[in-house]
Motif scaffolding. Structure first.
Motif, PDB file in Angstrom:
ATOM      1  N   TYR A  81       0.719  -1.000   0.122  1.00 28.47           N
ATOM      2  CA  TYR A  81       0.047  -0.025   0.178  1.00 28.47           C
ATOM      3  C   TYR A  81       0.891   1.202   0.060  1.00 28.47           C
ATOM      4  O   TYR A  81       0.511   2.266  -0.651  1.00 28.47           O
ATOM      5  CB  TYR A  81      -0.905  -0.111   1.183  1.00 28.47           C
TER       6      TYR A  81
ATOM      7  N   LEU B 190      -6.180  -6.552   5.419  1.00 31.11           N
ATOM      8  CA  LEU B 190      -6.472  -5.153   5.048  1.00 31.11           C
ATOM      9  C   LEU B 190      -7.122  -4.884   3.969  1.00 31.11           C
ATOM     10  O   LEU B 190      -7.322  -5.927   3.089  1.00 31.11           O
ATOM     11  CB  LEU B 190      -4.818  -4.759   4.675  1.00 31.11           C
ATOM     12  N   LYS B 191      -8.056  -4.022   3.993  1.00 28.13           N
ATOM     13  CA  LYS B 191      -9.345  -3.898   3.199  1.00 28.13           C
ATOM     14  C   LYS B 191      -9.048  -3.059   2.063  1.00 28.13           C
ATOM     15  O   LYS B 191      -9.869  -2.694   0.963  1.00 28.13           O
ATOM     16  CB  LYS B 191     -10.618  -3.551   4.096  1.00 28.13           C
ATOM     17  N   GLY B 192      -7.909  -2.118   2.067  1.00 30.01           N
ATOM     18  CA  GLY B 192      -7.729  -1.146   1.167  1.00 30.01           C
ATOM     19  C   GLY B 192      -7.218   0.186   1.701  1.00 30.01           C
ATOM     20  O   GLY B 192      -7.148   0.260   2.955  1.00 30.01           O
ATOM     21  N   ILE B 193      -7.612   0.952   0.959  1.00 27.59           N
ATOM     22  CA  ILE B 193      -7.277   2.587   1.169  1.00 27.59           C
ATOM     23  C   ILE B 193      -8.407   3.447   1.200  1.00 27.59           C
ATOM     24  O   ILE B 193      -9.067   3.278   0.237  1.00 27.59           O
ATOM     25  CB  ILE B 193      -6.047   3.074   0.241  1.00 27.59           C
TER      26      ILE B 193
ATOM     27  N   VAL C 261      -9.618   7.633   1.588  1.00 30.54           N
ATOM     28  CA  VAL C 261      -9.553   9.021   1.828  1.00 30.54           C
ATOM     29  C   VAL C 261     -10.288   9.546   2.848  1.00 30.54           C
ATOM     30  O   VAL C 261     -11.423   9.184   2.949  1.00 30.54           O
ATOM     31  CB  VAL C 261      -9.682   9.539   0.632  1.00 30.54           C
TER      32      VAL C 261
END
Lengths: 258, 258
Positions: free
Chosen positions: A148, A179-182, A184
């Protein structure tokens, strides 16, 4: 001169911290890397700079090492200033700070040496990102975060980051598949409820250790705290124009005389 | 219990600085005053807090003194935390920091110990103001500024300050009749062009002093720098939610994969 992007790396845990070694490893896949980091841990230093003392700068990499590395006796913000002015022969394309051992989400951004280094680079007009893993231990596992961190840095190199903006990235301490992602996010409204641990010296003089408990008052689902608690990496764009523009009109109703 | 407002005073130049004595004098006309200030100068400390060392707190006022005074071995932000948790028996109605010997306008707010103390109080929910005079000398004359400091503090006590907002007040170094009044402003876009003064120790080891030149890039007439250059006292409302809300939508166009 190399055509690769030049990436400046610093941190606040000091140049020997496992977190910065992980960050160097990722950045070496993206460009030419130079490290200028504190010679000792600087946690909680906020945006301190060294005005009343001298600074030492020592090359710690050896001839033949892939990456130039310097240690500096100053704060994280000092490291960025001295790197730009005394170490680098061209402007870096990106400055990354971390990986911090511990959270810099929500109000922690204010106290963070990791983020102060990134913000200092931002003030100098260099795209900058601070990375933190939510694990305070020296034995923290940075493996899952690398993918990531690389994605975010690649995006920053490709898209640039607007002037006046710095990215504050926090990563949950989870395994790769968890971990599911990013996401904002905005900075959550939270603070520390301090508790001072009062003790006595062997000679009977009182002294205190600052301790505290983190309290999140924010029920929003668009905050960094919410994202982190739900398995997402949080990316908060932060700015160093601290002006509360919306409050200026109200202040003009106050009664001031010449 | 006194009905008067309780006012907490701190600074970053240390408890013996002439600037804090001037601030105490003004605040004693407005309420009950307690001082908790660093035992030594802390300029450039930004929002540092003391995590890796102990804190000492010493009462320095004598029985019969009008105002309780404590010195603390920590940073300005530490002083506010320990004051609220270990010194005061009720929540202060106002926290004032300063009067700083030197400017904290525009980008200087980021490096400022004076403002970090005020911001710390703001984070704790206490209305807070940082005051700075544009004269770095220990012999600076604070006389002309007192009338305006009193006005601003009176307004803050009467009108409160919204949650999340702290006032950053800078005062030109001018005579009473030259001061033109108070202006609400935004933080100017400015920074420091660093210059490292490289020297050698008597043993031949290189070291550096951080120096620099202040550069104002902002042509606006609504900035703190413009107000100060034109004889006005600048009041900038600052916030500790650093989120660049307007940039979140743009970041959502970046390419992130799970």
């Amino acid at each position: 001169m190399s055509k690769k992007p030049l990436i400046l790396i610093t941190n606040d845990d000091g140049i020997t911290a496992p977190g910065i070694l992980a960050l160097i490893e990722v950045m070496e896949t993206l460009g030419d890397v130079v490290v200028v980091a504190p010679d000792s841990p600087q946690s909680g230093m906020g945006h301190a700079i060294t005005l009343n003392n001298v600074l030492h700068l020592d090359k710690v990499s050896k001839p033949g090492d892939k990456t130039l590395q310097y240690s500096c006796s100053g704060t994280p913000a000092d490291c960025v200033k001295i790197a730009i002015n005394e170490v680098l022969d061209r402007r870096p394309d990106l400055c990354v700070s971390g990986i911090n051992h511990g959270s810099n989400s929500s109000i922690n951004v204010i106290y963070s040496g990791t983020m102060s280094a990134a913000i200092e680079a931002g003030i100098e007009g260099i795209p900058a990102i601070g990375f933190s893993l939510l694990n305070y231990s020296w034995d923290a596992d940075f493996e899952a975060s690398k993918k990531y961190i690389k994605q975010i840095a690649e995006n920053a190199l490709k898209n640039k980051i607007a002037e006046g903006i710095i990215l504050n990235v926090n990563i949950p301490d989870l395994k790769k598949k968890e971990l599911k992602g990013i996401k904002v996010c905005r900075q959550a409204k939270a603070n520390w409820k301090e508790k001072f641990d009062k003790r006595q010296t062997p000679q009977g003089r009182d002294y205190y250790w600052l301790t505290g408990e983190f309290v999140n008052y924010d029920k929003g689902t668009d905050t960094d705290e919410y994202a982190l608690q739900n398995g997402y990496i949080s990316v908060v764009p932060v700015q160093y124009d601290l002006t509360a523009h919306h409050y200026m009109q109200h202040l003009n109703t106050w009664q001031f005389e010449k």
